[in-house]
Design an enzyme around this catalytic site. Structure first.
Site, PDB file in Angstrom:
ATOM      1  N   GLY A   1      -1.725   5.665   6.386  1.00 19.26           N
ATOM      2  CA  GLY A   1      -2.389   5.660   5.078  1.00 19.26           C
ATOM      3  C   GLY A   1      -1.401   5.893   3.963  1.00 19.26           C
TER       4      GLY A   1
ATOM      5  CB  THR B   1      -0.910   0.006   1.242  1.00 19.73           C
ATOM      6  OG1 THR B   1      -1.643  -1.220   1.260  1.00 19.73           O
ATOM      7  CG2 THR B   1      -1.875   1.166   1.203  1.00 19.73           C
TER       8      THR B   1
ATOM      9  N   GLY C   1     -11.450  -1.623   7.644  1.00 18.40           N
ATOM     10  CA  GLY C   1     -10.032  -1.537   7.310  1.00 18.40           C
ATOM     11  C   GLY C   1      -9.262  -0.555   8.184  1.00 18.40           C
TER      12      GLY C   1
ATOM     13  CG  ASP D   1       2.246   1.585  15.892  1.00 21.33           C
ATOM     14  OD1 ASP D   1       3.066   1.376  14.981  1.00 21.33           O
ATOM     15  OD2 ASP D   1       1.597   2.644  15.998  1.00 21.33           O
TER      16      ASP D   1
ATOM     17  CB  VAL E   1       6.862   9.240  14.558  1.00 21.26           C
ATOM     18  CG1 VAL E   1       5.956   9.697  15.701  1.00 21.26           C
ATOM     19  CG2 VAL E   1       7.936   8.297  15.076  1.00 21.26           C
TER      20      VAL E   1
ATOM     21  CE  LYS F   1       4.908   2.139  12.287  1.00 24.72           C
ATOM     22  NZ  LYS F   1       4.347   2.759  11.087  1.00 24.72           N
TER      23      LYS F   1
ATOM     24  N   GLY G   1       2.894   9.646  10.512  1.00 27.47           N
ATOM     25  CA  GLY G   1       2.634   9.680   9.070  1.00 27.47           C
ATOM     26  C   GLY G   1       3.230  10.884   8.376  1.00 27.47           C
TER      27      GLY G   1
ATOM     28  CE  LYS H   1       3.617   4.879  14.644  1.00 23.86           C
ATOM     29  NZ  LYS H   1       2.159   4.794  14.416  1.00 23.86           N
TER      30      LYS H   1
END
Lengths: 435, 435
Positions: free
Chosen positions: A302, A13, A187, A201, A132, A105, A134, A205
């Site tokens: 994203g 993606t 999703g 996660d 971190v 990360k 996005g 970060k």
């Protein structure tokens, strides 16, 4: 116009987002950089899966090492994700004198020291803006924008999945499991959501933010971590009544020469900027000694936001490359490697916070007195309490405490759990008011 | 350890902040930069005025050119402010091959093109992070962090004085003049507040943001500007009733190949992040085509936050200097000078927005019909209206319109002003909902 060849590892993606950006904004990139960024190859073990974003067949390869070893490619983008060989792949790229952009990360939190040392040795760079928050350029902010400051605190909403789930729960849309299932269907949460909802996660970060903000290399085991799976709709209702929102925060604070490092659900004042960060958005609140409080907000994940960060990194590395230079002598953290900061991580039992406690108790007179008596034995005092007798056998009590150490609270919880009038489990959530 | 000499022009409030930071965080700067920043001289026409932050007497001089011409000083900080000779001073520094840090947005908005061209010619840099939003590194964000994006919109709360005054008014603390006087007494507004409250300062900053975000050199005369002096407590009450806050926004938007450029009071949705930016704080909301919406928040002025930006700039210039390089080939805007963007500024009459209108009318039947009839003649339709008959001779009407052009609204206002039932002046405030 000069052309710089890019090798892309990972046609998933995010990889597709990068390809899309390089295609769509090719002219913009030329106008800004004064050079072309040209995709010279895309490596992925699975080339047959259908993809939204297409790329010329001749660029595709199953062998990432073909790109890593290609002398015509000076810049590598690693978007392979959680794959066992990825560290070796990056090391190979660095040893071939290629600078690397990565969004990984987990890898950096675990193997950052080794990778950055190799980059330093080879005179090349690892850039990791996408790792971190996005597309929000928080890494640049800490490495450059606020660099004259001694950073005093970092509070981050850095996991979009958790923030989405908590936003839904705060709007009374159901209990955790129901909302998680809806998010998975949309999703917004992965089939195996543990890395997000258990706070792993966010810990990865936070480790990066601590290294950048405080100059402290930190092991993941030194970060206190608590996920969001135990939160109930009743917590959001009670928090709102007291004027609080609930967010999963990654917190690092400088206190008396030590750094607090913790990830957990947190009550923060409703109406504060972080409380208003809704849905999948991320935000990092950074306090510096001169700049004071600052905040950085945007989409934390994203295809498109991540591509924004990756290609912005690529453009900076391309500038260095065009100058015929390995890098800008920016240390990989925000401190010179020769000057490690002598800060220790504060053990969680010594951390001081206020607390929210919610428990179900027998609906009879004197219960509050018993509870507050047990808390008092650990020198914990109550600042607010709501007790609702409903004429049933049991009723909820929600209380806020004044500041206490984690050690004292742990002992107090053991005491409360021994009371016959209190049902297990007791819900305990930490409070941060300085936001 | 290497030492880099700094020449400081201006021993005022901000200058003292820079001295304080260089003193207090000297060790931190060494740890991060790998070199020392040493104050080699401080120039100010008035050396006798008492100062909060002291500096060794031998460093003081009345002659700024002494520092600008000193071959041992490679970096100059210009904090002289609005002084007629400042442009020549900076030009002299650039011609002496010194890179310059400045916080002077008025100067850059007016003479930026000339100064940046000279810097380019001499192979040195002008850095100006402190010129917009104080310590918030918004310049770096636009020049580097979001550089892979085509910027689509910038909405800034960039004047702390105005935001303080509007925050106070929104809390019902009094009318504009009363609150302005209180702010002046507290030092939050200058004795002559025109530059702030008439929107000049915000326009200067918007000019810089437009150059960075869109690659368009813009003249101040091309920016539509309207200050906050005509806002009344009734506007804040009515806006709140409709679910809006009022902020002075600096707005730049890409629309059909043109850029809107305007500074004016704006109704924005209550509960949006910008609406929650209170007091003297600044925030800039930036939308990029890939990153989506992002926000950057912090103190927009003051000794310490400004010093944070100035010294962070100095540290970056010091890195370049240590590398024996003039600069990083970062264009002074965010586009190559050889690639000016062919965007035109949209004339204000063509700008489309929704509007808030408040007017005092005769309290008699049929008034609303007359008003809506006049608006309809310019194809402006009403989306909401609140009319309160109070049994007196006149009553207020507040209405929101659907989207209309400025030209149509101007014509409609002329029509309304001709109605006998409508008292002058009619209050007109633009609305932005996409925040």
């Amino acid at each position: 116009m000069k052309t710089i060849a890019i090798g892309l590892l990972g046609y998933g993606t995010i990889g597709q987002g990068v390809i899309k950006l390089l295609q769509k904004n090719a002219r913009l990139i030329e106008d800004r950089l004064g050079a072309r960024l040209e995709l010279a190859g895309v490596a992925d073990p699975d080339l047959t899966r259908p993809r939204q974003v297409k790329v010329a067949k001749r660029l595709l390869t199953r062998d990432p090492f073909r790109l890593v070893r290609d002398p015509k490619i000076p810049l590598i983008v690693e978007l392979v994700g959680d794959w066992p060989g990825v560290k070796e792949l990056i090391l190979a790229a660095l040893r071939a004198k290629k600078s690397v952009v990565t969004a990984n990360k987990a890898l950096l939190a675990k193997h950052g020291a080794e990778l950055f040392a190799e980059a330093e040795k080879q005179g090349v760079d690892i850039y990791y803006e996408a790792s971190v928050a996005g597309g929000v350029p928080i890494i640049r902010v800490l490495r450059e924008g606020l660099i004259a400051n001694r950073i005093q605190a970092v509070y981050g909403i850095v996991n979009g999945t958790c923030n989405y789930l908590l936003t839904e729960m705060s709007q009374g849309r159901g209990d955790f499991q129901t909302i998680l299932q809806q998010a998975q269907a949309k999703g917004y949460a992965e089939a195996n959501p543990a890395s997000d909802v258990e706070g792993h996660d966010a810990s990865h970060k936070l480790a990066l933010l601590i290294r950048l903000g405080f100059g402290v290399p930190i092991r993941l085991s030194q970060i206190y971590r608590e996920g969001i799976t135990a939160l109930a709709p009743a917590d959001f209702e009670a928090a709102a009544e007291f004027g609080f929102a609930i967010k999963l925060l990654a917190i690092a604070k400088l206190k008396d020469g030590r750094v607090e490092a913790r990830v957990h659900p947190t009550l923060i004042p409703a109406g504060s900027l972080l409380a208003d960060v809704g849905g999948v958005f991320n935000a990092v609140y950074v306090v510096g000694d001169f700049v004071g409080p600052t905040l950085y907000y945007g989409r934390g994940a994203g295809m498109d936001p991540t591509a924004s960060a990756v290609v912005s990194d690529l453009m900076e590395l391309a500038r260095n490359y065009l100058r015929g230079e390995p890098g800008r002598r920016l240390p990989s953290g925000s401190f010179q490697d020769s000057r490690p900061q002598k800060l220790r991580v504060m053990p969680q039992p010594e951390v001081l916070t206020q607390y929210y406690l919610r428990m179900q108790v027998r609906d009879q007179p004197g219960v509050l007195s018993k509870i507050s008596g047990q808390l008092a034995k650990e020198n914990i005092s109550i600042s607010a309490v709501v007790q609702r007798g409903r004429g049933g056998k049991t009723a909820p009590i929600v209380m806020l405490t004044h500041t206490a150490s984690e050690a004292a609270m742990e002992k107090a919880l053991k005491r409360l759990n021994r009371l016959a009038v209190v049902q297990k489990p007791i819900q305990r959530i930490r409070i941060e008011t300085a936001l």
